[in-house]
Design an enzyme around this catalytic site. Structure first.
Site, PDB file in Angstrom:
ATOM      1  N   PHE A 163     -18.053 -17.473  -8.534  1.00  0.00           N
ATOM      2  CA  PHE A 163     -17.996 -18.232  -8.631  1.00  0.00           C
ATOM      3  C   PHE A 163     -18.422 -18.374 -10.700  1.00  0.00           C
ATOM      4  O   PHE A 163     -18.457 -19.176 -11.211  1.00  0.00           O
ATOM      5  CB  PHE A 163     -20.131 -18.328  -8.455  1.00  0.00           C
ATOM      6  CG  PHE A 163     -21.302 -19.649  -9.579  1.00  0.00           C
ATOM      7  CD1 PHE A 163     -21.007 -20.423  -9.217  1.00  0.00           C
ATOM      8  CD2 PHE A 163     -21.812 -19.040 -10.265  1.00  0.00           C
ATOM      9  CE1 PHE A 163     -21.900 -21.620  -9.690  1.00  0.00           C
ATOM     10  CE2 PHE A 163     -21.955 -19.963 -10.943  1.00  0.00           C
ATOM     11  CZ  PHE A 163     -22.242 -21.111 -10.574  1.00  0.00           C
ATOM     12  N   GLY A 165     -17.515 -17.566  -1.832  1.00  0.00           N
ATOM     13  CA  GLY A 165     -17.341 -17.225  -2.486  1.00  0.00           C
ATOM     14  C   GLY A 165     -18.833 -16.136  -2.830  1.00  0.00           C
ATOM     15  O   GLY A 165     -19.451 -15.865  -2.563  1.00  0.00           O
ATOM     16  N   CYS A 166     -18.499 -15.421  -4.205  1.00  0.00           N
ATOM     17  CA  CYS A 166     -19.354 -14.849  -4.443  1.00  0.00           C
ATOM     18  C   CYS A 166     -19.373 -15.106  -6.147  1.00  0.00           C
ATOM     19  O   CYS A 166     -19.383 -15.784  -6.623  1.00  0.00           O
ATOM     20  CB  CYS A 166     -19.442 -13.354  -3.704  1.00  0.00           C
ATOM     21  SG  CYS A 166     -18.178 -12.496  -4.556  1.00  0.00           S
ATOM     22  N   GLN A 167     -19.409 -13.726  -6.930  1.00  0.00           N
ATOM     23  CA  GLN A 167     -20.015 -13.731  -8.003  1.00  0.00           C
ATOM     24  C   GLN A 167     -18.226 -13.914  -8.887  1.00  0.00           C
ATOM     25  O   GLN A 167     -18.249 -14.200 -10.034  1.00  0.00           O
ATOM     26  CB  GLN A 167     -21.076 -12.564  -8.726  1.00  0.00           C
ATOM     27  CG  GLN A 167     -20.854 -12.507 -10.207  1.00  0.00           C
ATOM     28  CD  GLN A 167     -21.779 -13.925 -10.750  1.00  0.00           C
ATOM     29  OE1 GLN A 167     -22.645 -14.775  -9.820  1.00  0.00           O
ATOM     30  NE2 GLN A 167     -21.339 -14.182 -11.977  1.00  0.00           N
TER      31      GLN A 167
END
Length: 184
Positions: A172, A143-145
């Site tokens: 996220f 996952g990232c932003q």
């Protein structure tokens, strides 16, 4: 990649009926790639193909250059949370600053990119750093932003031989928006 060798010997141009029985064609996608899903029951007997979606370029195969392209599976955050509860590990590829502002409970941070001035630059040691914290066959949700960096990171990891990679769609931001557990 072992799947390349398995598929290369078949007469791909003759159609789906000539593909090895462990593969099921799903048709062409918008990039002109033929997506194939591995039948896990039959693959257990063979023992070296994971149950991921593989894509092949039909035009290249007609020239005898059949090459597998890893395309990460992407799941919604609620499914990712269920995977985390089932034992998958969460790899957060955001910058250290983003990670320290809040992250999913139990997440491990290995940045895919770093902030440099007003832009971002790729972490050239990303795969190496991930390899020190995860094994090639670990089940990892990435996952990232918002979902863009994690998709690029997941693709790099698949190409580096990591087998259990799943991308988190929405990142996220969607994780937090859905009220899923976080740490400061």
């Amino acid at each position: 990649m072992e799947a390349t060798s398995l598929i290369s010997f078949s007469s791909f141009a003759a159609g789906a009926s000539s593909l090895p029985p462990v593969l099921c064609p799903h048709g062409n996608n918008r990039r002109g790639l033929l997506s194939l899903t591995v039948d896990q029951q039959r693959c257990d007997n063979i023992g070296f193909i994971s149950s991921k979606i593989l894509s092949f370029c039909p035009k290249a195969s007609l020239r005898g250059n059949l090459e597998a392209v890893g395309v990460p599976t992407s799941v919604p955050v609620r499914v990712a949370h269920e995977l985390l509860q089932a034992g998958h590990r969460y790899l957060d590829v955001r910058t250290p600053e983003e990670f320290s502002a809040g992250h999913a409970t139990g997440a491990i941070n290995v940045p895919y990119m770093y902030r440099v001035g007003s832009g971002m630059t790729k972490n050239l040691k990303f795969v190496e750093e991930v390899s020190t914290r995860f094994r090639k066959h670990d089940e990892i949700i990435v996952g990232c932003q918002s979902g863009k960096r994690s998709m690029m990171a997941a693709t790099d990891l698949l190409n580096a031989g990591f087998a259990g990679i799943t991308d988190i769609a929405g990142g996220f931001a969607a994780w937090r928006q859905n009220g899923l557990p976080t740490e400061p």
